[in-house]
Design a protein around this motif. Structure first.
Motif, PDB file in Angstrom:
ATOM      1  N   THR A 187      43.511  40.018  36.701  1.00 24.70           N
ATOM      2  CA  THR A 187      42.382  39.175  36.298  1.00 24.70           C
ATOM      3  C   THR A 187      42.688  37.711  36.597  1.00 24.70           C
ATOM      4  O   THR A 187      43.846  37.334  36.784  1.00 24.70           O
ATOM      5  CB  THR A 187      42.086  39.316  34.800  1.00 24.70           C
ATOM      6  OG1 THR A 187      43.219  38.813  34.052  1.00 24.70           O
ATOM      7  CG2 THR A 187      41.825  40.774  34.413  1.00 24.70           C
ATOM      8  N   GLU A 188      41.647  36.881  36.597  1.00 28.50           N
ATOM      9  CA  GLU A 188      41.840  35.446  36.751  1.00 28.50           C
ATOM     10  C   GLU A 188      42.693  34.894  35.602  1.00 28.50           C
ATOM     11  O   GLU A 188      43.536  34.020  35.811  1.00 28.50           O
ATOM     12  CB  GLU A 188      40.492  34.727  36.790  1.00 28.50           C
ATOM     13  CG  GLU A 188      39.725  34.905  38.078  1.00 28.50           C
ATOM     14  CD  GLU A 188      38.513  33.977  38.170  1.00 28.50           C
ATOM     15  OE1 GLU A 188      38.253  33.246  37.177  1.00 28.50           O
ATOM     16  OE2 GLU A 188      37.841  33.983  39.210  1.00 28.50           O
ATOM     17  N   SER A 189      42.451  35.401  34.407  1.00 26.84           N
ATOM     18  CA  SER A 189      43.202  34.917  33.242  1.00 26.84           C
ATOM     19  C   SER A 189      44.689  35.182  33.401  1.00 26.84           C
ATOM     20  O   SER A 189      45.531  34.332  33.070  1.00 26.84           O
ATOM     21  CB  SER A 189      42.681  35.573  31.961  1.00 26.84           C
ATOM     22  OG  SER A 189      41.344  35.213  31.718  1.00 26.84           O
ATOM     23  N   GLU A 190      45.028  36.359  33.915  1.00 28.85           N
ATOM     24  CA  GLU A 190      46.436  36.693  34.127  1.00 28.85           C
ATOM     25  C   GLU A 190      47.042  35.783  35.180  1.00 28.85           C
ATOM     26  O   GLU A 190      48.174  35.288  35.024  1.00 28.85           O
ATOM     27  CB  GLU A 190      46.575  38.155  34.551  1.00 28.85           C
ATOM     28  CG  GLU A 190      48.020  38.598  34.739  1.00 28.85           C
ATOM     29  CD  GLU A 190      48.146  40.054  35.151  1.00 28.85           C
ATOM     30  OE1 GLU A 190      49.288  40.489  35.407  1.00 28.85           O
ATOM     31  OE2 GLU A 190      47.108  40.762  35.227  1.00 28.85           O
ATOM     32  N   LEU A 191      46.309  35.535  36.262  1.00 29.51           N
ATOM     33  CA  LEU A 191      46.798  34.642  37.312  1.00 29.51           C
ATOM     34  C   LEU A 191      47.020  33.240  36.766  1.00 29.51           C
ATOM     35  O   LEU A 191      48.053  32.608  37.024  1.00 29.51           O
ATOM     36  CB  LEU A 191      45.800  34.611  38.466  1.00 29.51           C
ATOM     37  CG  LEU A 191      46.100  33.602  39.587  1.00 29.51           C
ATOM     38  CD1 LEU A 191      47.466  33.862  40.220  1.00 29.51           C
ATOM     39  CD2 LEU A 191      45.004  33.651  40.654  1.00 29.51           C
TER      40      LEU A 191
END
Length: 236
Positions: free
Chosen positions: A15-19
């Protein structure tokens, strides 16, 4: 084989959040420290620094595209761009966007252009780049996940359409670095002997040095100022 204490390349973020969590975890970390985690030697020649920094970041953040013409984080559609900054936090150089398909660009609309695809979603990672600072001691800054707002896209589109239009009618050799407020066209080759096929003003094929689209430092400086500037103090 990975030695004890050495990190393997990160898996692709889901996910973007993980990145973004991974990128923020690098903020304030030195290049030398991150290199040691992966058992990578810091290059002595600083001329190679930018490519090396990008590769190190790709490994740490889980980029998947490699050298393929895909977004660095394919599943998320996100490009990774390092942004060398000076001691005042201002970009030191233009930012490469993509190469120019000389024989095709005249038939492509902005909506389907390589430039628009490349800049649709970008993870910017500032990196200290003061010449006096040894490469291993330079640090990563706070990352920025960015997509152009309507005004930014309109300005980029204007520059692209002017440049693409001139290439399409065979005026490639007349384009200088002065064209384009935010987006400029520059040679993209290791030396002047490299050639790509293009069109001249009569529509005949010619061999020309490859070109690339670049964002001017003034554009990336504007992004940093917009997204990192402290809020103005409230009036009494």
């Amino acid at each position: 084989m990975v030695c004890a204490g050495m990190f393997e390349a990160a898996s692709a973020p889901a996910t973007e959040s993980e990145l973004m969590a991974r990128a923020r975890a690098l903020s304030g970390m030195s290049l030398g420290e991150l290199a040691r985690r992966f058992g990578v030697a810091v290059p002595e020649a600083q001329l190679r620094a930018k490519g090396w920094v990008g590769q190190l970041l790709e490994r740490a953040l889980g980029a998947t595209a490699g050298s393929r013409a895909k977004p660095d984080f394919e599943a998320l559609g996100i490009e990774l761009k390092t942004l060398p900054v000076d001691g005042r936090g201002q970009p030191k150089e233009s930012t490469f966007v993509c190469t120019v398909a000389l024989t095709e660009i005249g038939q492509v609309e902005w909506e389907h252009s390589r430039v628009r695809r490349k800049l649709a979603r970008v993870l910017w990672v500032p990196v200290e780049a003061a010449p006096a600072l040894p490469l291993a001691q330079r640090r990563f800054g706070e990352p920025l996940l960015w997509s152009p707002d309507p005004e930014e896209e309109a300005e980029l589109r204007f520059d692209w359409e002017e440049l693409a239009g001139r290439i399409g009618v065979g005026e490639l050799e007349a384009i200088t670095g002065h064209f384009g407020k935010h987006l400029q066209l520059r040679p993209k080759a290791a030396h002047s002997r490299v050639r790509r096929r293009g069109l001249d003003e009569d529509g005949a094929y010619v061999e020309a040095p490859p070109r690339g689209f670049y964002l001017r430092p003034s554009f990336t400086h504007g992004l940093l100022r917009k997204h990192y500037a402290p809020p103005a103090p409230a009036r009494a």
